[in-house]
Write an enzyme that holds these catalytic residues in place. Structure first.
Site, PDB file in Angstrom:
ATOM      1  N   ASP A  93       0.907  -1.248   0.038  1.00 29.68           N
ATOM      2  CA  ASP A  93      -0.025   0.179  -0.137  1.00 29.68           C
ATOM      3  C   ASP A  93       0.918   1.356   0.053  1.00 29.68           C
ATOM      4  O   ASP A  93       0.397   2.201   0.034  1.00 29.68           O
ATOM      5  CB  ASP A  93      -1.188   0.123   1.354  1.00 29.68           C
ATOM      6  CG  ASP A  93      -0.251  -0.012   2.588  1.00 29.68           C
ATOM      7  OD1 ASP A  93       1.039   0.037   2.502  1.00 29.68           O
ATOM      8  OD2 ASP A  93      -1.182   0.296   3.614  1.00 29.68           O
ATOM      9  N   SER A  94       2.170   0.991  -0.062  1.00 28.30           N
ATOM     10  CA  SER A  94       3.271   2.110  -0.311  1.00 28.30           C
ATOM     11  C   SER A  94       2.905   2.638  -1.538  1.00 28.30           C
ATOM     12  O   SER A  94       3.243   4.018  -1.888  1.00 28.30           O
ATOM     13  CB  SER A  94       4.599   1.888  -0.370  1.00 28.30           C
ATOM     14  OG  SER A  94       4.648   0.414  -0.984  1.00 28.30           O
ATOM     15  N   ASP A 148      -1.270  -6.182  -0.022  1.00 30.21           N
ATOM     16  CA  ASP A 148      -1.247  -5.514   1.095  1.00 30.21           C
ATOM     17  C   ASP A 148      -2.405  -5.086   1.254  1.00 30.21           C
ATOM     18  O   ASP A 148      -3.284  -4.232   0.664  1.00 30.21           O
ATOM     19  CB  ASP A 148      -0.247  -4.456   0.990  1.00 30.21           C
ATOM     20  CG  ASP A 148       0.314  -4.055   2.210  1.00 30.21           C
ATOM     21  OD1 ASP A 148       0.127  -4.693   3.320  1.00 30.21           O
ATOM     22  OD2 ASP A 148       1.099  -2.826   2.256  1.00 30.21           O
ATOM     23  N   LYS A 202      -1.145  -9.306   3.352  1.00 29.93           N
ATOM     24  CA  LYS A 202      -0.300  -8.804   4.423  1.00 29.93           C
ATOM     25  C   LYS A 202      -1.015  -7.807   5.241  1.00 29.93           C
ATOM     26  O   LYS A 202      -1.729  -7.010   4.823  1.00 29.93           O
ATOM     27  CB  LYS A 202       0.889  -8.188   4.165  1.00 29.93           C
ATOM     28  CG  LYS A 202       1.875  -7.479   5.232  1.00 29.93           C
ATOM     29  CD  LYS A 202       3.172  -6.869   4.756  1.00 29.93           C
ATOM     30  CE  LYS A 202       2.958  -5.379   4.100  1.00 29.93           C
ATOM     31  NZ  LYS A 202       2.505  -4.446   4.923  1.00 29.93           N
ATOM     32  N   GLU A 248      -1.134  -5.085   9.148  1.00 30.08           N
ATOM     33  CA  GLU A 248      -0.391  -4.551  10.074  1.00 30.08           C
ATOM     34  C   GLU A 248      -0.881  -4.638  11.609  1.00 30.08           C
ATOM     35  O   GLU A 248      -2.187  -4.655  11.701  1.00 30.08           O
ATOM     36  CB  GLU A 248      -0.239  -2.846   9.731  1.00 30.08           C
ATOM     37  CG  GLU A 248       0.359  -2.586   8.634  1.00 30.08           C
ATOM     38  CD  GLU A 248       0.666  -1.214   8.143  1.00 30.08           C
ATOM     39  OE1 GLU A 248       0.100  -0.512   9.036  1.00 30.08           O
ATOM     40  OE2 GLU A 248       1.056  -0.984   7.184  1.00 30.08           O
ATOM     41  N   GLU A 256       9.477  -3.453  10.687  1.00 26.78           N
ATOM     42  CA  GLU A 256       9.802  -2.372  10.183  1.00 26.78           C
ATOM     43  C   GLU A 256      10.310  -1.299  11.329  1.00 26.78           C
ATOM     44  O   GLU A 256       9.896  -1.206  12.024  1.00 26.78           O
ATOM     45  CB  GLU A 256       8.541  -1.673   9.250  1.00 26.78           C
ATOM     46  CG  GLU A 256       8.966  -0.440   8.632  1.00 26.78           C
ATOM     47  CD  GLU A 256       8.028   0.241   7.672  1.00 26.78           C
ATOM     48  OE1 GLU A 256       6.946  -0.614   7.350  1.00 26.78           O
ATOM     49  OE2 GLU A 256       7.996   1.258   7.041  1.00 26.78           O
TER      50      GLU A 256
HETATM   51  O1  KIV Z   1       3.349  -0.941   1.705  1.00 25.06           O
HETATM   52  C1  KIV Z   1       4.601  -1.450   1.408  1.00 25.06           C
HETATM   53  O2  KIV Z   1       5.265  -1.235   0.503  1.00 25.06           O
HETATM   54  C2  KIV Z   1       5.041  -1.979   2.671  1.00 25.06           C
HETATM   55  C3  KIV Z   1       6.439  -2.388   2.781  1.00 25.06           C
HETATM   56  C4  KIV Z   1       7.287  -1.260   3.159  1.00 25.06           C
HETATM   57  C5  KIV Z   1       6.924  -3.455   3.772  1.00 25.06           C
HETATM   58  O3  KIV Z   1       4.238  -2.390   3.725  1.00 25.06           O
END
Ligand code: KIV
Length: 263
Positions: free
Chosen positions: A43-44, A82, A111, A113, A180
């Site tokens: 989600d970056s 994510d 993924k 958090e 992280e």
């Molecule tokens: O969103 C993302 O790219 C991430 C990574 C930095 C681990 O969560």
């Protein structure tokens, strides 16, 4: 073909898990050509593709769109989707349904958090065959609670919580955990305490694997470069040089030349 069970096998065999983010087909293919076998559709996306200051506004639809594209292009990689902010926080049922949508879009795992607060979601997903990767430490979706992007795990109470969260995620069925922005020594301890791999980003060299955001790694994104980023190329500088050169040649009538023209 990298698979979910390979994550634990890599840890047993002391082979590093190497993860890079991708958001489109072109880079998914380039990662595979480079031998990167685990792709995170992070989600970056919100920051490096959409130009926002954090990841909070990224939606399920946006993540699914990019996951579909990456998973469609990747032929042998493990693709992790994510889960965006508010897609798993509200209820277990909603979390489960949204996780399922990632797998339907072609991801092999999702993924999330968080630690103890989300272990019921991790267990529910694992229970129906949806592989989960955890994410602890500086979790970007909680940026406002932290008051900014800061290193975690420096205080004794944070250390204990991170260790307990990592164990709780493993017990709930998580297949790996991203760590992280935490001290290297703490990441080492957590790594030694788990039978699932830890994947570090700003968590030192002792993790079982590493992950970086693609555009950071390539030196394309330089609005904000955290200490833990190492740019392995300087593609923004190359792009600027190429674009300025193109502009100059068009202005000077040098492009297109005879060899770029039809006769
Ligand atoms: O969103 C993302 O790219 C991430 C990574 C930095 C681990 O969560």
């Amino acid at each position: 073909m990298m698979t979910v069970p390979d994550l634990r096998r890599y840890k047993r065999e002391r082979k590093k898990v190497i993860v890079v983010t991708a958001y489109d087909a072109l880079f998914a293919r380039i990662l595979e050509q480079a031998g990167i076998d685990t792709i995170l559709v992070g989600d970056s996306l919100g920051v490096v593709v959409q130009g926002k200051s954090n990841t909070l506004s990224v939606t399920m639809e946006e993540m699914l769109y990019h996951t579909r594209i990456v998973a469609g292009a990747a032929q042998k990689s493990l693709v992790i989707g994510d889960m965006p902010f508010m897609s798993y926080q509200v209820s277990k049922g909603e979390a489960l349904r949204n996780a399922g949508r990632f797998l339907q879009a072609g991801a092999h795992a999702v993924k999330l958090e968080g630690g103890a607060a989300i272990v019921d979601r991790v267990a529910a997903m694992t229970g129906v065959g949806i592989p989960v990767i955890g994410h602890l430490g500086m979790t970007p979706q909680s940026v406002h609670q932290y008051g900014g992007y800061k290193v975690h795990g420096k205080e004794t109470n944070q250390v204990k919580k991170l260790e307990a969260d990592a164990k709780a995620l493993e017990q709930a069925g998580a297949q790996a955990i991203v760590l992280e922005a935490i001290p290297a020594a703490l990441a080492k301890t957590i790594t030694e305490q788990l039978s699932i791999p830890t994947i570090g980003i700003g968590a030192g060299p002792h993790c079982d694997g590493q992950v970086l955001v693609l555009y950071d790694l390539l030196g394309l994104f330089d609005d904000f470069v955290p200490k833990f980023v190492k740019p392995y190329a300087h593609l923004k500088a190359d792009a600027l040089q190429a674009l300025r050169h193109y502009k100059e040649e068009v202005e000077q009538g040098k492009f297109p030349s005879d060899s770029e023209s039809y006769h």
